[in-house]
Design a protein around this motif. Sequence first.
Motif, PDB file in Angstrom:
ATOM      1  N   SER A   1       0.816  -1.204   0.000  1.00  0.00           N
ATOM      2  CA  SER A   1       0.000   0.000   0.000  1.00  0.00           C
ATOM      3  C   SER A   1       0.858   1.266   0.000  1.00  0.00           C
ATOM      4  O   SER A   1       0.417   2.331  -0.413  1.00  0.00           O
ATOM      5  N   SER A   2       2.104   1.156   0.451  1.00  0.00           N
ATOM      6  CA  SER A   2       3.023   2.296   0.441  1.00  0.00           C
ATOM      7  C   SER A   2       3.548   2.528  -0.977  1.00  0.00           C
ATOM      8  O   SER A   2       3.822   1.574  -1.711  1.00  0.00           O
ATOM      9  N   PRO A   3       3.723   3.816  -1.364  1.00  0.00           N
ATOM     10  CA  PRO A   3       4.315   4.066  -2.689  1.00  0.00           C
ATOM     11  C   PRO A   3       5.782   3.673  -2.778  1.00  0.00           C
ATOM     12  O   PRO A   3       6.327   3.556  -3.869  1.00  0.00           O
ATOM     13  N   GLY A   4       6.461   3.485  -1.626  1.00  0.00           N
ATOM     14  CA  GLY A   4       7.846   3.032  -1.650  1.00  0.00           C
ATOM     15  C   GLY A   4       8.834   4.097  -1.228  1.00  0.00           C
ATOM     16  O   GLY A   4       8.516   5.023  -0.476  1.00  0.00           O
ATOM     17  N   VAL A   5      10.049   3.962  -1.730  1.00  0.00           N
ATOM     18  CA  VAL A   5      11.164   4.858  -1.400  1.00  0.00           C
ATOM     19  C   VAL A   5      11.177   6.017  -2.388  1.00  0.00           C
ATOM     20  O   VAL A   5      11.039   5.825  -3.595  1.00  0.00           O
ATOM     21  N   LYS A   6      11.355   7.222  -1.871  1.00  0.00           N
ATOM     22  CA  LYS A   6      11.398   8.384  -2.752  1.00  0.00           C
ATOM     23  C   LYS A   6      12.785   8.509  -3.379  1.00  0.00           C
ATOM     24  O   LYS A   6      13.809   8.320  -2.707  1.00  0.00           O
ATOM     25  N   PHE A   7      12.812   8.837  -4.671  1.00  0.00           N
ATOM     26  CA  PHE A   7      14.074   8.981  -5.399  1.00  0.00           C
ATOM     27  C   PHE A   7      14.012  10.290  -6.171  1.00  0.00           C
ATOM     28  O   PHE A   7      13.133  10.489  -7.008  1.00  0.00           O
ATOM     29  N   ILE A   8      14.946  11.190  -5.874  1.00  0.00           N
ATOM     30  CA  ILE A   8      14.942  12.544  -6.434  1.00  0.00           C
ATOM     31  C   ILE A   8      16.206  12.776  -7.250  1.00  0.00           C
ATOM     32  O   ILE A   8      17.309  12.421  -6.832  1.00  0.00           O
ATOM     33  N   HIS A   9      16.029  13.384  -8.428  1.00  0.00           N
ATOM     34  CA  HIS A   9      17.172  13.860  -9.221  1.00  0.00           C
ATOM     35  C   HIS A   9      17.107  15.382  -9.207  1.00  0.00           C
ATOM     36  O   HIS A   9      16.075  15.980  -9.544  1.00  0.00           O
ATOM     37  N   ALA A  10      18.189  16.015  -8.763  1.00  0.00           N
ATOM     38  CA  ALA A  10      18.244  17.470  -8.666  1.00  0.00           C
ATOM     39  C   ALA A  10      19.569  17.956  -9.251  1.00  0.00           C
ATOM     40  O   ALA A  10      20.460  17.160  -9.563  1.00  0.00           O
ATOM     41  N   ALA A  11      19.684  19.260  -9.406  1.00  0.00           N
ATOM     42  CA  ALA A  11      20.921  19.831  -9.951  1.00  0.00           C
ATOM     43  C   ALA A  11      21.172  21.193  -9.334  1.00  0.00           C
ATOM     44  O   ALA A  11      20.239  21.888  -8.911  1.00  0.00           O
ATOM     45  N   VAL A  12      22.447  21.575  -9.287  1.00  0.00           N
ATOM     46  CA  VAL A  12      22.831  22.881  -8.773  1.00  0.00           C
ATOM     47  C   VAL A  12      24.047  23.365  -9.558  1.00  0.00           C
ATOM     48  O   VAL A  12      24.922  22.576  -9.937  1.00  0.00           O
ATOM     49  N   ASP A  13      24.093  24.676  -9.822  1.00  0.00           N
ATOM     50  CA  ASP A  13      25.180  25.256 -10.608  1.00  0.00           C
ATOM     51  C   ASP A  13      26.361  25.574  -9.689  1.00  0.00           C
ATOM     52  O   ASP A  13      26.667  26.724  -9.385  1.00  0.00           O
ATOM     53  N   MET A  14      26.997  24.500  -9.219  1.00  0.00           N
ATOM     54  CA  MET A  14      28.157  24.614  -8.339  1.00  0.00           C
ATOM     55  C   MET A  14      29.173  23.546  -8.725  1.00  0.00           C
ATOM     56  O   MET A  14      28.814  22.517  -9.310  1.00  0.00           O
ATOM     57  N   THR A  15      30.427  23.793  -8.371  1.00  0.00           N
ATOM     58  CA  THR A  15      31.478  22.814  -8.628  1.00  0.00           C
ATOM     59  C   THR A  15      31.849  22.103  -7.331  1.00  0.00           C
ATOM     60  O   THR A  15      31.474  22.526  -6.234  1.00  0.00           O
ATOM     61  N   VAL A  16      32.600  21.041  -7.470  1.00  0.00           N
ATOM     62  CA  VAL A  16      33.125  20.338  -6.297  1.00  0.00           C
ATOM     63  C   VAL A  16      33.939  21.300  -5.427  1.00  0.00           C
ATOM     64  O   VAL A  16      33.849  21.300  -4.197  1.00  0.00           O
ATOM     65  N   SER A  17      34.720  22.159  -6.073  1.00  0.00           N
ATOM     66  CA  SER A  17      35.537  23.123  -5.333  1.00  0.00           C
ATOM     67  C   SER A  17      34.669  24.084  -4.517  1.00  0.00           C
ATOM     68  O   SER A  17      35.046  24.484  -3.409  1.00  0.00           O
ATOM     69  N   ASP A  18      33.510  24.455  -5.058  1.00  0.00           N
ATOM     70  CA  ASP A  18      32.605  25.341  -4.308  1.00  0.00           C
ATOM     71  C   ASP A  18      32.153  24.696  -2.999  1.00  0.00           C
ATOM     72  O   ASP A  18      31.850  25.387  -2.024  1.00  0.00           O
ATOM     73  N   ILE A  19      32.098  23.367  -2.990  1.00  0.00           N
ATOM     74  CA  ILE A  19      31.668  22.636  -1.798  1.00  0.00           C
ATOM     75  C   ILE A  19      32.824  22.426  -0.825  1.00  0.00           C
ATOM     76  O   ILE A  19      32.671  22.579   0.391  1.00  0.00           O
ATOM     77  N   LEU A  20      33.993  22.083  -1.357  1.00  0.00           N
ATOM     78  CA  LEU A  20      35.105  21.653  -0.503  1.00  0.00           C
ATOM     79  C   LEU A  20      36.086  22.767  -0.131  1.00  0.00           C
ATOM     80  O   LEU A  20      36.796  22.649   0.867  1.00  0.00           O
TER      81      LEU A  20
END
Length: 458
Positions: free
Chosen positions: A109-128
């Motif tokens: 009866s449950s729809p299950g696990v939610k799975f989301i695809h998203a995006a952001v205009d950032m680089t790995v360097s912007d995070i680290l």
Amino acid sequence: MMATPTVGLISECFIKPKFTSEKTKEPCHLAPWDIAMLSVNYIQKGLLFSKPPAGANADDPNFMPAFLDRLKESLAITLEHFYPLAGRLVTKKEENPPSYVVFVDCNNSSPGVKFIHAAVDMTVSDILSPIYVPPVIQSFFDHDRVINHDGHTLSLLSIQVTELVDGIFVGCSINHCIVDGTSFWHFFNSWSEVFMAQQQGQNFSISRPPVLKRWVPDGYDPIINLPFTHHDEFISRFEAPVLKERIFHFSSESLAELKARANAECNSNKISSFQALSALLWRSITRVRSLPDEQETSCRLAINNRTRLDPPLPENYFGNSIQTVRGVATAGELLQHDLGWAAWLLHQAVVGHTDKAVRGWLDSWFQTHFIYQLGQFFDPNSIMMGSSPRFNKYGIQFGLGKGLALRSGYAHKFDGKVSCYPGREGGGSVDLEVCLPPNSMTALESNQEFMDAVSLSP
């Protein structure tokens, strides 16, 4: 100052176990350690990866769609083993006789696990590159600020795959009534294992099947009747103060020096490197808070009960089996004594957490049925050491190579929360994610004893 980029939703869907058995029709009843988590947050942890280098799929417009399809397919297969994660919480109430039971409905009866695809205009360097963890990281996870009781209507597991310019972040939010840290990383590793086997065209079964049956001590009913009539009686929401969040790295050499120092100062050889490191954090953060000498402080350590019980629970027991132990001292005592003294307090707290102590906690819980409240459980004069550097976190790769970094969401962040991760280079190194108000963080960065132990990230 440039505005922080926003994370944009591309698509979302729900994933169910690829095959279901008769077992999934049975309710999954919760144990005391699970029920106690109803009013705290989901666990939110994730890994940042590099996109494959140019010429090796990254420029292929079909790379992300194909990668996402493999993630979804391997997730559906993994959920066959971890099927409660695809369910929803249900409360069954009866008036005569009075009954209030919370469990997991694993049925279709449950729809299950939610799975989301998203995006952001950032680089790995912007995070680290920034000194402090960018707040945008919180948007890399679904179920922001959600508490576990919300799993009655929200998915118990949500995966968000956020695409960066040159990276991919896989964020996992799991209901804390269903998993503790040990089980969280057990699932995450199993999913990666299935993905890798699938990518290599192998027939596969996961190496560590979960033990889903919940454990309660002999003499207690496994279907726990709670003394409530409505969830408002035990649910509260917690909003964290303004915090700075920074990752501090400790090399294996630095930790070995801390351990040797702590043991020498208390004339022992029993202090572990983690106890010495925790003592350093406790003393350093207490010092920068400038507390009155008579103010009581504590250092809480999350502790796994599986091996503490006699007989022990299986290593692959899937659910919560954690508590906290703590060292307690006044601010004056803590700072007038040395590192070894504080480490010995923590060592005694850990050693004292025996089978008898665990069962005593459970006996007490069955009398009170208390539910943790984040706003009450933690105080601004103490610290909490959560997560663990022992969990295999960088073994999760999804065909992208070793992760670049671990990060967490908004959940369970408060003044004095420290999360412990293995260092990326391995070898016993540790990364600490420290959360403090801005003034306290600045003072900690100026604390010589603490910063002398911090290592440059490799």
